[in-house]
Each structure stands twice: as structure tokens, then as C-alpha cells.
Design a protein around this motif. Structure first.
Motif, mmCIF file in Angstrom:
data_model
loop_
_atom_site.group_PDB
_atom_site.id
_atom_site.type_symbol
_atom_site.label_atom_id
_atom_site.label_comp_id
_atom_site.label_asym_id
_atom_site.label_seq_id
_atom_site.Cartn_x
_atom_site.Cartn_y
_atom_site.Cartn_z
ATOM 1 N N PRO A 112 0.777 -1.238 0.000
ATOM 2 C CA PRO A 112 0.000 0.000 0.000
ATOM 3 C C PRO A 112 0.811 1.292 0.000
ATOM 4 O O PRO A 112 0.372 2.302 -0.564
ATOM 5 C CB PRO A 112 -0.852 -0.103 1.273
ATOM 6 N N GLY A 113 1.972 1.289 0.674
ATOM 7 C CA GLY A 113 2.787 2.504 0.691
ATOM 8 C C GLY A 113 2.010 3.708 1.187
ATOM 9 O O GLY A 113 1.378 3.679 2.243
ATOM 10 N N ALA A 114 2.028 4.791 0.415
ATOM 11 C CA ALA A 114 1.424 6.062 0.825
ATOM 12 C C ALA A 114 -0.082 5.965 1.014
ATOM 13 O O ALA A 114 -0.672 6.827 1.689
ATOM 14 C CB ALA A 114 1.751 7.142 -0.204
ATOM 15 N N ASN A 115 -0.718 4.960 0.447
ATOM 16 C CA ASN A 115 -2.165 4.826 0.616
ATOM 17 C C ASN A 115 -2.565 4.702 2.086
ATOM 18 O O ASN A 115 -3.652 5.117 2.480
ATOM 19 C CB ASN A 115 -2.687 3.610 -0.154
ATOM 20 N N THR A 116 -1.676 4.133 2.906
ATOM 21 C CA THR A 116 -1.991 3.959 4.332
ATOM 22 C C THR A 116 -2.008 5.296 5.067
ATOM 23 O O THR A 116 -2.513 5.385 6.190
ATOM 24 C CB THR A 116 -0.981 3.019 5.014
ATOM 25 N N ALA A 117 -1.453 6.339 4.435
ATOM 26 C CA ALA A 117 -1.400 7.657 5.076
ATOM 27 C C ALA A 117 -2.663 8.478 4.820
ATOM 28 O O ALA A 117 -2.812 9.565 5.394
ATOM 29 C CB ALA A 117 -0.176 8.435 4.579
ATOM 30 N N LEU A 118 -3.556 7.977 3.969
ATOM 31 C CA LEU A 118 -4.806 8.707 3.711
ATOM 32 C C LEU A 118 -5.688 8.587 4.951
ATOM 33 O O LEU A 118 -6.198 7.515 5.275
ATOM 34 C CB LEU A 118 -5.510 8.146 2.479
ATOM 35 N N ALA A 119 -5.873 9.687 5.654
ATOM 36 C CA ALA A 119 -6.496 9.676 6.976
ATOM 37 C C ALA A 119 -7.872 10.342 6.956
ATOM 38 O O ALA A 119 -8.199 11.080 6.027
ATOM 39 C CB ALA A 119 -5.581 10.395 7.973
ATOM 40 N N PRO A 120 -8.681 10.095 7.993
ATOM 41 C CA PRO A 120 -9.994 10.726 8.066
ATOM 42 C C PRO A 120 -9.955 12.244 7.922
ATOM 43 O O PRO A 120 -10.824 12.839 7.273
ATOM 44 C CB PRO A 120 -10.492 10.309 9.457
ATOM 45 N N GLU A 121 -8.942 12.890 8.500
ATOM 46 C CA GLU A 121 -8.879 14.357 8.412
ATOM 47 C C GLU A 121 -8.665 14.842 6.976
ATOM 48 O O GLU A 121 -9.023 15.972 6.635
ATOM 49 C CB GLU A 121 -7.785 14.917 9.326
ATOM 50 N N HIS A 122 -8.079 13.989 6.138
ATOM 51 C CA HIS A 122 -7.915 14.380 4.735
ATOM 52 C C HIS A 122 -9.254 14.422 4.022
ATOM 53 O O HIS A 122 -9.456 15.224 3.114
ATOM 54 C CB HIS A 122 -6.965 13.411 4.025
#
Length: 308
Positions: A112-122
Motif C-alpha cells: 500500500p505505501g502512501a495509501n496507508t497515510a490517507l487519513a480521516p482528516e484528509h
């Protein structure tokens, strides 16, 4: 504002044709490696955009050359990438895909890489894009909390593709809670089995499992060459597939979801939307790669024999 908002993954696909899928411990010699833009979220965004929808994407790529490349690829397709940002210190997601030369069937491993950094606040930071979209399209290659937040913020129809399937008990319970915010659920047979904990040996069992779910107003089960099963208000309709010669089934499900979202955003009846989605999915199997295989509106209309 866009007709469709997609919150999801963006990956670089590394694709290798193989004579057969390897068994555990087996090594097979594959063909030439190909690289294509991919990720379930990005694929579904491009699928809808090629069919004429206005689409906005909310996602994350790495702060690397692949991230720049994939963001540019989305932009070329007409997808609004204002909310696709680079995550510092993360690598762009990748998918390792083996495609059987004879059947076109694939196996996929995602890093997943950067996909795991997509957070609710985004999702909250995306402004009114989720609130104003006619359809919000979601999958499960990004964190579950992010998917739940996107569904909660959505002002239009929420369409969830519960892929990849999550097998563990806790994830299954979380997904059942999420279903209360979902209008249309689009699993394949494997994903439906994982969600319900049932064996699905035949279409009767598939229909029973789909009808047992609480929350969505409709469940559309994709069945590959058998078409799609539409379960709505206690009724079941099998929508046949289109007869094509498959080359690579990668992104067929994404083509289906993107086309379904496009048709729903245009206020088409659900049974008609499913038929259009079947046509898009069938065409996607006739070419190699994920996004390179996604059909245009003209191509779908030609297969349907009438205007989309």
C-alpha cells in the motif's frame, strides 16, 4: 462540483504474464514486465471519467517519481487531482500482478505505501467535494477509518466496493457497521463470502447471502463471466454478462464500479446501470493492464447497441 468523488488508492501496477499461477514454493518464468497506473480508487476514477463523468479523486501518493507520474496520469484523464497529495517519507503504492496467459485471470499482491497515510482528516479537508458529489465511490485499499469518514461526509449516493476482502472477525464487524452508511454495495463472490462468513457454492446461496445484509438499499454481486446479481428490496435479478474473449481481467471490477457510479450519477435506474457496468467490465478484459484497458463511452455504447 464533480458528479463523482472517489476516495481510495493510487498504485503503480507491475504486471507479468505467466504460463500459470505458481503454487506455494513454485517458481515460474514470466514474460516481459509492464508498468501501468493502477490502484482500485484511481482505476475507478478513470473508468468513470472515460465514460464522461466529472470526477474528483481524494488520495495519497509517495513523494517520489512514481507519485508524480501517477498524479499526472489521473490529470490527463480529466480527473480533478486537487486532493491527491504527496506524502513525505512514504513510497507510492505498488501492486504486483501475475496474469495467466491462457485465461486472463490474475493474482494481485498490493504494497500500500502512501495509501496507508490517507487519513480521516484528509476527507474532512477535501472541503465540499464529498458533500456535493452525486455519488461517492469507496473501496478498501485505504484505512477503514478513512472509508468510514468519507461515507459519513458524503451527501449523495454512497457506493462501496468492499475490496480487497477482509477476512478477520474484527474487520468484518467494522464493515457491517459501515454498511449502515452505504446505499449500494458492490462485492464479488469472494468478498461477499468474506463479509457474510458463508460458503457460496451456487447463485442461490449468493442471492441469500446478499439479501441477508442489512444497511445498503441494494447489493450488486459481480460474477465475472456469469454477469451480475442485483438484489434490491427482496427481489433478485441476474443481469447477464457480455460475451467477449478475455485477455486480462485486471481492473474489470473497477471498470464495473466506475461505470455503475457514472450511470447512477446520471440518475439511471439501477438495473440499467448494472447492464452498462457489465458492458464496461467486459470490454476491460479484452486489453492488458488496468487503466489502459478501461473503455470509453463510445466503446461501451457500441457494445450495448444504444446510447449510454
Amino acid at each position: 462540483m464533480p458528479m463523482i468523488a472517489v476516495v481510495g488508492s493510487i498504485n503503480l501496477d507491475l504486471v507479468v504474464p505467466v504460463p500459470h499461477h505458481p503454487l506455494p514454493g513454485e517458481t515460474v518464468l514470466g514474460g516481459e514486465l509492464a508498468e501501468h497506473p493502477g490502484g482500485k480508487g484511481a482505476n475507478q476514477a478513470v473508468a468513470a471519467a472515460r465514460l464522461g463523468a466529472q470526477v474528483a479523486m481524494v488520495g495519497r501518493v509517495g513523494a517520489d517519481a512514481d507519485g508524480v507520474r501517477l498524479r499526472a496520469a489521473l490529470e490527463r484523464e480529466g480527473v480533478n487531482v486537487r486532493w491527491v497529495l504527496a506524502e513525505q517519507g512514504a513510497r507510492t503504492g505498488r501492486a504486483l500482478i501475475a496474469v495467466d496467459r491462457e485465461t486472463g485471470e490474475n493474482t494481485i499482491v498490493v504494497s500500500p505505501g502512501a495509501n496507508t497515510a490517507l487519513a480521516p482528516e484528509h476527507c474532512a479537508a477535501s472541503g465540499t467535494v464529498l458533500r456535493d458529489a452525486s455519488v461517492t465511490l469507496l473501496q478498501q485499499e485505504v484505512p477503514a477509518a478513512t472509508v468510514e469518514t468519507a461515507a459519513r461526509l458524503a451527501g449523495g449516493t454512497v457506493l462501496l466496493n468492499p475490496a480487497p476482502a477482509r477476512e478477520d472477525q474484527a474487520a468484518r464487524a467494522d464493515l457491517r457497521d459501515l454498511l449502515d452508511m452505504v446505499d449500494v454495495l458492490v462485492p464479488n463472490r469472494t468478498e461477499l463470502a468474506a463479509l457474510t462468513g458463508r460458503q457460496l457454492p451456487d447463485l442461490h446461496a449468493v442471492a441469500e447471502a446478499a439479501l441477508s445484509l442489512r444497511g445498503p438499499s441494494a447489493v450488486v454481486v459481480t460474477l465475472g463471466e456469469d454477469g451480475a446479481l442485483l438484489c434490491e428490496e427482496g427481489a433478485v435479478l441476474l443481469v447477464p454478462a457480455f460475451d467477449v474473449l478475455p485477455v486480462d481481467t485486471t481492473a474489470a471490477g473497477d471498470a464495473f464500479c466506475g461505470a455503475l457510479a457514472c450511470a447512477l450519477a446520471e440518475s439511471r435506474p439501477l438495473h440499467e446501470a448494472v447492464r452498462h457496468a457489465n458492458a464496461a467490465a467486459a470490454l476491460a478484459t479484452t486489453l492488458p493492464g488496468a487503466q489502459p484497458s478501461l473503455p470509453t463511452r463510445d466503446e461501451v455504447e457500441k457494445l450495448l447497441g444504444h446510447s449510454f
